[in-house]
Design a protein around this motif. Structure first.
Motif, PDB file in Angstrom:
ATOM      1  N   ASN A   1     -12.726 -31.317   8.836  1.00 28.32           N
ATOM      2  CA  ASN A   1     -12.099 -30.396   7.898  1.00 28.32           C
ATOM      3  C   ASN A   1     -12.626 -30.582   6.481  1.00 28.32           C
ATOM      4  N   HIS A   2     -13.044 -31.786   6.158  1.00 27.69           N
ATOM      5  CA  HIS A   2     -13.668 -32.033   4.862  1.00 27.69           C
ATOM      6  C   HIS A   2     -14.892 -31.134   4.677  1.00 27.69           C
ATOM      7  N   PHE A   3     -15.754 -31.092   5.700  1.00 25.47           N
ATOM      8  CA  PHE A   3     -16.951 -30.255   5.604  1.00 25.47           C
ATOM      9  C   PHE A   3     -16.594 -28.773   5.554  1.00 25.47           C
ATOM     10  N   VAL A   4     -15.529 -28.390   6.245  1.00 25.58           N
ATOM     11  CA  VAL A   4     -15.094 -26.990   6.203  1.00 25.58           C
ATOM     12  C   VAL A   4     -14.614 -26.631   4.796  1.00 25.58           C
ATOM     13  N   VAL A   5     -13.882 -27.551   4.160  1.00 19.44           N
ATOM     14  CA  VAL A   5     -13.423 -27.308   2.792  1.00 19.44           C
ATOM     15  C   VAL A   5     -14.614 -27.175   1.844  1.00 19.44           C
ATOM     16  N   VAL A   6     -15.604 -28.055   2.005  1.00 16.39           N
ATOM     17  CA  VAL A   6     -16.806 -27.959   1.168  1.00 16.39           C
ATOM     18  C   VAL A   6     -17.458 -26.585   1.361  1.00 16.39           C
ATOM     19  N   GLU A   7     -17.527 -26.126   2.609  1.00 12.56           N
ATOM     20  CA  GLU A   7     -18.115 -24.811   2.894  1.00 12.56           C
ATOM     21  C   GLU A   7     -17.348 -23.708   2.175  1.00 12.56           C
ATOM     22  N   HIS A   8     -16.014 -23.792   2.207  1.00 10.03           N
ATOM     23  CA  HIS A   8     -15.205 -22.756   1.568  1.00 10.03           C
ATOM     24  C   HIS A   8     -15.294 -22.824   0.039  1.00 10.03           C
ATOM     25  N   LEU A   9     -15.449 -24.017  -0.487  1.00  7.36           N
ATOM     26  CA  LEU A   9     -15.657 -24.122  -1.930  1.00  7.36           C
ATOM     27  C   LEU A   9     -16.944 -23.409  -2.337  1.00  7.36           C
ATOM     28  N   VAL A  10     -17.988 -23.629  -1.555  1.00 10.13           N
ATOM     29  CA  VAL A  10     -19.268 -22.981  -1.834  1.00 10.13           C
ATOM     30  C   VAL A  10     -19.142 -21.462  -1.693  1.00 10.13           C
ATOM     31  N   LEU A  11     -18.384 -21.017  -0.698  1.00  5.35           N
ATOM     32  CA  LEU A  11     -18.270 -19.579  -0.440  1.00  5.35           C
ATOM     33  C   LEU A  11     -17.344 -18.864  -1.415  1.00  5.35           C
ATOM     34  N   ASP A  12     -16.210 -19.489  -1.775  1.00  3.62           N
ATOM     35  CA  ASP A  12     -15.133 -18.741  -2.421  1.00  3.62           C
ATOM     36  C   ASP A  12     -14.658 -19.276  -3.762  1.00  3.62           C
ATOM     37  N   ALA A  13     -15.000 -20.491  -4.120  1.00  3.64           N
ATOM     38  CA  ALA A  13     -14.488 -21.065  -5.359  1.00  3.64           C
ATOM     39  C   ALA A  13     -15.199 -20.490  -6.578  1.00  3.64           C
ATOM     40  N   SER A  14     -14.543 -20.592  -7.712  1.00  3.49           N
ATOM     41  CA  SER A  14     -15.181 -20.191  -8.966  1.00  3.49           C
ATOM     42  C   SER A  14     -16.238 -21.222  -9.333  1.00  3.49           C
ATOM     43  N   GLU A  15     -17.081 -20.886 -10.267  1.00  4.19           N
ATOM     44  CA  GLU A  15     -18.135 -21.811 -10.680  1.00  4.19           C
ATOM     45  C   GLU A  15     -17.539 -23.104 -11.246  1.00  4.19           C
TER      46      GLU A  15
END
Length: 406
Positions: free
Chosen positions: A100-114
Motif C-alpha cells: 500500500n505504501h507503493f500505491v500511495v506513492v503512485e497516487h501522489l504522483v498521479l493526483d497530488a499538487s506539486e
C-alpha cells in the motif's frame, strides 16, 4: 496475538538512496538472505518484524518508485515486481507490508499538487513508511466507504473505522481513504500519533500473520488541507493506479509460490523417502513421478513470472502514455498475471505436502505457513472476476472497469 498498541514508530535516520534498477535488485537479494533467518519463527509466534521492517525501509527500497525529478530512482515496474517477489519468497508478510505504501506513492504522483509531491516524496526518500487505512469490513462491497471527511475551519476532520490496514501499526504516516459529502474518495494523510487516530494489532488471520493488518479507529482526526489528495481523479481518467495496485499483489503471490517451490525441493532432497513400489530409487529425488511433479510446478511458476513481467511492461507503456487502450491492456495483462500467480501459489503450497509426505506436516517444520500465506493473500480479490474481465475484453472488446481491484 497481541492487541496492544506499540510505541509510535520514529524516523531517526535518513534512508539510503538507491540510484538504479540494478542496485535495487542487489539490495533486495541481500536483504532477503537476512530476512530468511527467523521467518518461520516470526510466523509461528506472530512476532512483528520490527527490526526487519526498519532495515527494509532504511535500505532505500521503499523509495525506488519516486520519480527522478523528485530525487528518486524511478525504477521500472519490472524491477518493482522483482523486488517484491524476492522479499516475498522468504517472508511474504514483509513482502506485503510495502504494497500500500507503493500505491500511495503512485497516487501522489498521479493526483497530488506539486507542493504535496515535493513534501511527501521527500519524506519517502528519507525513509518514511506509509501504512494504510483503506478497507472497511462492514460495507456492502469493498469499494463502498463509510469513513467521512468534512470541512473543519481551514482543514478537515475525518471519522470512521478501517480494517485490513496492512502496515498501519508500524507506519510513520497513515493514509486514510475517506469520502466527502458527494461520495468522492479522498486520501487524508495523517501522521502516526495524531490525536484520535488509534491503530490496534488485532489481526488474527491464519496466514500473513505478521502484517498487523488489523483495525484503525479514526475519531475526530484533524487533517490539514495540504495533506488531503483527491484520489478519485485517478479513476476519472485512464491511469495506471489500478493496475499498479494489482500488480504488486500478484508479485507477492509469485514470491509465495517461489518460496513454496524452494521449500518443496529442499525437503525432498533432505528428508523425503521413495515410495515402497519404487524398487530402484535410493532417494525421493530419484522418484520419476516426483521428478515429473516438480518439473510441472516449476514450469508453471516460470510461466506465471513471465506473464507477471509482461504485465509490468504493459504498465510501463500505459504510464508513459495513459490512453484508454493502453491502460485497459495493462489492466488485462495484470489480471492474467494475477490468475496465474494465484494458481501457482495455491498449487505449489499444496504440492509441497503431497510430494514431501506426512512427516512434512509436523509443527517443527512450520511448512504449513506457505499454504496459509498463499490461501490468505490470494483472497485479496477473486480471480473468478479476473477471468470475467479477461474474457469480456477479448471476446466482446469491453474494457475492464477502473478501480483499484482490476
Amino acid at each position: 496475538m497481541s492487541q496492544h498498541t506499540l510505541e509510535k514508530p520514529q524516523l531517526t535516520t535518513v534512508a539510503h538512496r538507491i540510484s538504479s534498477d540494478a542496485e535495487a535488485i542487489d539490495v533486495a537479494h541481500r536483504l532477503a538472505e537476512q530476512f530468511r533467518q527467523g521467518a518461520a519463527e516470526r510466523d509461528k509466534h506472530r512476532k512483528l518484524p520490527i527490526a526487519e521492517l526498519d532495515a527494509f525501509s532504511q535500505s532505500g527500497l521503499w523509495a525506488i518508485t519516486v520519480p527522478r525529478q523528485y530525487g528518486g530512482a524511478e525504477v521500472s515496474y519490472r524491477t518493482l515486481g522483482e523486488v517484491i517477489r524476492i522479499i516475498s519468497a522468504v517472508d511474504p508478510s514483509l513482502g506485503q507490508l510495502p504494497q500500500n505504501h507503493f500505491v500511495v506513492v503512485e497516487h501522489l504522483v498521479l493526483d497530488a499538487s506539486e507542493t504535496q509531491k515535493q513534501f511527501f516524496l521527500e519524506l519517502v526518500l528519507k525513509g518514511a513508511r506509509f501504512g494504510n487505512a483503506f478497507s472497511e469490513k462492514g460495507s456492502r462491497t469493498v469499494a463502498e466507504f463509510e469513513t467521512r471527511i468534512t470541512p473543519d475551519g481551514t482543514g478537515y476532520v475525518v471519522n470512521g473505522t478501517k480494517f485490513f490496514s496492512t502496515g498501519a501499526l508500524l507506519a510513520h504516516w497513515i493514509p486514510i481513504v475517506t469520502v466527502d459529502a458527494t461520495g468522492l474518495p479522498h486520501l487524508a494523510l495523517a501522521e502516526q500519533g495524531t490525536p484520535g487516530l488509534q491503530v490496534i494489532n488485532d489481526w488474527s488471520s491464519f496466514g500473513q500473520r505478521t502484517t498487523a493488518s488489523g483495525t484503525v479507529i479514526i475519531d475526530q482526526v484533524k487533517v490539514p488541507q495540504e495533506h488531503v489528495v483527491p484520489i478519485y481523479q485517478a479513476f476519472a481518467r485512464p491511469t495506471v493506479g489500478g493496475p499498479v495496485s494489482q500488480f504488486i499483489q500478484a508479485a507477492v503471490d509469485a514470491g509465495i509460490a517461489e518460496g513454496a517451490v524452494e521449500a518443496t525441493i529442499q525437503y525432498i532432497r533432505q528428508h523425503a523417502r521413495p515410495w515402497i513400489d519404487d524398487k530402484h530409487s535410493q532417494h525421493a529425488s530419484e522418484d520419476p513421478y516426483t521428478i515429473q511433479q516438480v518439473g510441472d510446478i516449476k514450469l508453471r511458476l516460470n510461466a506465471a513470472i513471465a506473464i507477471l513481467e509482461r504485465a509490468a511492461d504493459k504498465i510501463q507503456i500505459a504510464a508513459a502514455d495513459a490512453t484508454e487502450s493502453h491502460v485497459a491492456a495493462a489492466s488485462i495483462a495484470v489480471a492474467e498475471a494475477k490468475v496465474l500467480t494465484t494458481e501457482i501459489a495455491l498449487l505449489a503450497s499444496n504440492k509441497l505436502f503431497e510430494l514431501s509426505g506426512t512427516r512434512s506436516t509436523l509443527e517443527d517444520y512450520n511448512l504449513d505457513r506457505h499454504w496459509r500465506n498463499a490461501r490468505t493473500h490470494t483472497l485479496h480479490d477473486p480471480v473468478r472476476w479476473k477471468f470475467h474481465a479477461i474474457g469480456n475484453y477479448y471476446l466482446n472488446e469491453v474494457n475492464p472497469p477502473r478501480h483499484p481491484w482490476i
